[in-house]
Design an enzyme around this catalytic site. Structure first.
Site, mmCIF file in Angstrom:
data_model
loop_
_atom_site.group_PDB
_atom_site.id
_atom_site.type_symbol
_atom_site.label_atom_id
_atom_site.label_comp_id
_atom_site.label_asym_id
_atom_site.label_seq_id
_atom_site.Cartn_x
_atom_site.Cartn_y
_atom_site.Cartn_z
ATOM 1 N N ASP A 256 0.807 -1.129 -0.315
ATOM 2 C CA ASP A 256 -0.320 0.250 -0.068
ATOM 3 C C ASP A 256 0.829 1.118 -0.298
ATOM 4 O O ASP A 256 1.796 0.896 1.025
ATOM 5 C CB ASP A 256 -0.716 -0.166 1.188
ATOM 6 C CG ASP A 256 -2.338 1.061 1.540
ATOM 7 O OD1 ASP A 256 -3.364 0.970 0.712
ATOM 8 O OD2 ASP A 256 -1.654 2.253 1.588
ATOM 9 N N GLU A 299 -4.967 2.389 -4.077
ATOM 10 C CA GLU A 299 -3.494 2.451 -4.249
ATOM 11 C C GLU A 299 -2.903 1.038 -3.709
ATOM 12 O O GLU A 299 -1.391 1.195 -3.038
ATOM 13 C CB GLU A 299 -2.873 3.402 -3.552
ATOM 14 C CG GLU A 299 -3.228 3.254 -1.965
ATOM 15 C CD GLU A 299 -4.276 4.103 -1.717
ATOM 16 O OE1 GLU A 299 -4.947 4.651 -0.238
ATOM 17 O OE2 GLU A 299 -5.321 4.266 -2.202
#
Length: 400
Positions: A256, A299
């Protein structure tokens, strides 16, 4: 008639040899067809309708003409012509032996028989000649017949039979005209069909390309071009099935991007998209072909490390983290670093689904974020394992 096109896989030399051999075979077929005419000539001689010289003369003319065309093909001289098959030339020349026999015949009925044989060669041009070419050939054939009539009028007027010759000449001309029209029409239809087939092949090729693109779009993320979430789970299911069959292993890592919202707020969403694309390109360039990588959501990205136990996966995840940390995206502040937190988990032999595997990696990811981000972390049987706990020393070994 030109030979059919050779398969695209053939070399030009092989294609040329194939076409020339096909033309030679057609000359052989033409020679066999002349044997029918030879039998008619022999039959007429047997019934005293022709002198005996007509038989050997016709046979000799047949062999000479076909031998001449075979020699042109064998030496390659036919390739100098616009039509290497010499279809029109053969059609006109093939009438000459029949015309010679008709000159020797005193009976108009015998000449009528050989007019039928003279028409047969015109059929060879049905698939090869267009209407204009067929018209020229038909006129030349009729000109040969006209020359025959003139020679008879000059040297053997007793062999002419007035109105019968006129009717036969008119009928011969009309049959040639009909064959010309039909031949031109068939040639046009053949060309039209050929064009349609080519258009169909082109359309099928375009369709295959489109289907490939559609298939690719179905498994690819629209922004980064990496695999999408659905395809990642398909890959995970296949990898789990393989591992269960062979009692092998594999691991996954969820990464992430840290503080991604701040990247969007500070540099804009377009720059955020550039970060995701640059990260994708960097990570994919360092993975093996047997590994998988794709956008898990937002993301977050998922890495599938095939045939890799947890310890090896932790080392690989640390190297990925270092790659991301060293990543520089044009247009971003010099002091801004792109970093990522990574959670790693290993597949347990006998697991029915991969959801628990991903859930463990996701839990490890949250542990990495809770510990300050920009870290690699794993959770093994509720025991927390960081990259700095017994694995840093492994990183010091030579990298493969």
């Amino acid at each position: 008639m030109d030979p059919d096109q050779a398969p695209s896989a053939e070399t030009p030399q092989a294609q040329l040899r194939r076409e020339q051999n096909l033309r030679k075979r057609r000359i052989g077929m033409s020679t066999l067809s002349y044997s029918v005419s030879c039998m008619v000539v022999a039959f007429c001689w047997f019934h005293n309708m022709l002198p005996w010289l007509a038989v050997p003369g016709f046979v000799a003319a047949t062999l000479v003409l076909n031998g001449f065309f075979w020699w042109l093909i064998h030496t390659g001289l036919n390739l100098r012509f616009k039509d290497p098959s010499m279809t029109a030339f053969q059609m006109v020349v093939s009438v000459l032996p029949a015309a010679a026999v008709m000159y020797l015949a005193d009976s108009g009925q015998v000449r009528a028989v050989f007019l039928l044989l003279a028409i047969a060669p015109a059929l060879y041009g049905v698939l090869a000649l267009n209407t204009r070419q067929f018209t020229v050939v038909s006129l030349l054939i009729f000109a040969v017949y006209g020359g025959l009539m003139y020679a008879l009028w000059c040297f053997k007027p007793h062999a002419l039979h007035g109105s019968i010759e006129i009717v036969q000449s008119f009928a011969f001309f009309m049959v040639l005209a009909e064959i010309t029209v039909m031949g031109g029409y068939i040639h046009g239809m053949r060309n039209k069909l050929s064009r349609r087939n080519q258009e169909l092949k082109t359309a099928m090729a375009d369709l295959q390309v489109a289907m490939h693109k559609i298939s690719d779009l179905a498994i690819r993320d629209g922004l980064t071009g990496s695999y999408n979430r659905r395809h990642l789970f398909d890959l995970l299911a296949k990898e789990a099935s393989r591992a269960n069959r062979s009692q092998g292993c594999f691991s996954v890592a969820i990464l992430d991007v840290d503080h991604f919202k701040q990247i969007n707020d500070r540099h804009g969403h377009q720059k955020g998209d550039e970060v995701l694309c640059a990260l994708t390109k960097e990570v994919e360039s360092r993975l093996r072909t047997i590994d998988g990588f794709g956008r898990y959501g937002g993301e977050e990205f998922l890495v599938i490390l095939a045939q890799t136990p947890l310890e090896g996966a932790m080392i690989k995840a640390e190297r990925i983290r270092e790659q991301i940390e060293s990543l520089r995206v044009p247009g971003m502040d010099e002091g801004w670093r792109v970093t990522a937190s990574i959670g790693v988990s290993e597949f347990h032999f006998g697991e029915d689904t991969v959801e628990d595997l991903v859930a463990r990696a996701d839990a490890a990811l949250y542990k990495a974020k809770a510990r300050g981000r920009n870290q690699v972390f794993s959770v093994v049987d509720d025991a927390e394992l960081g990259i700095d706990q017994g694995l840093r020393s492994a990183l010091a070994s030579p990298r493969t």
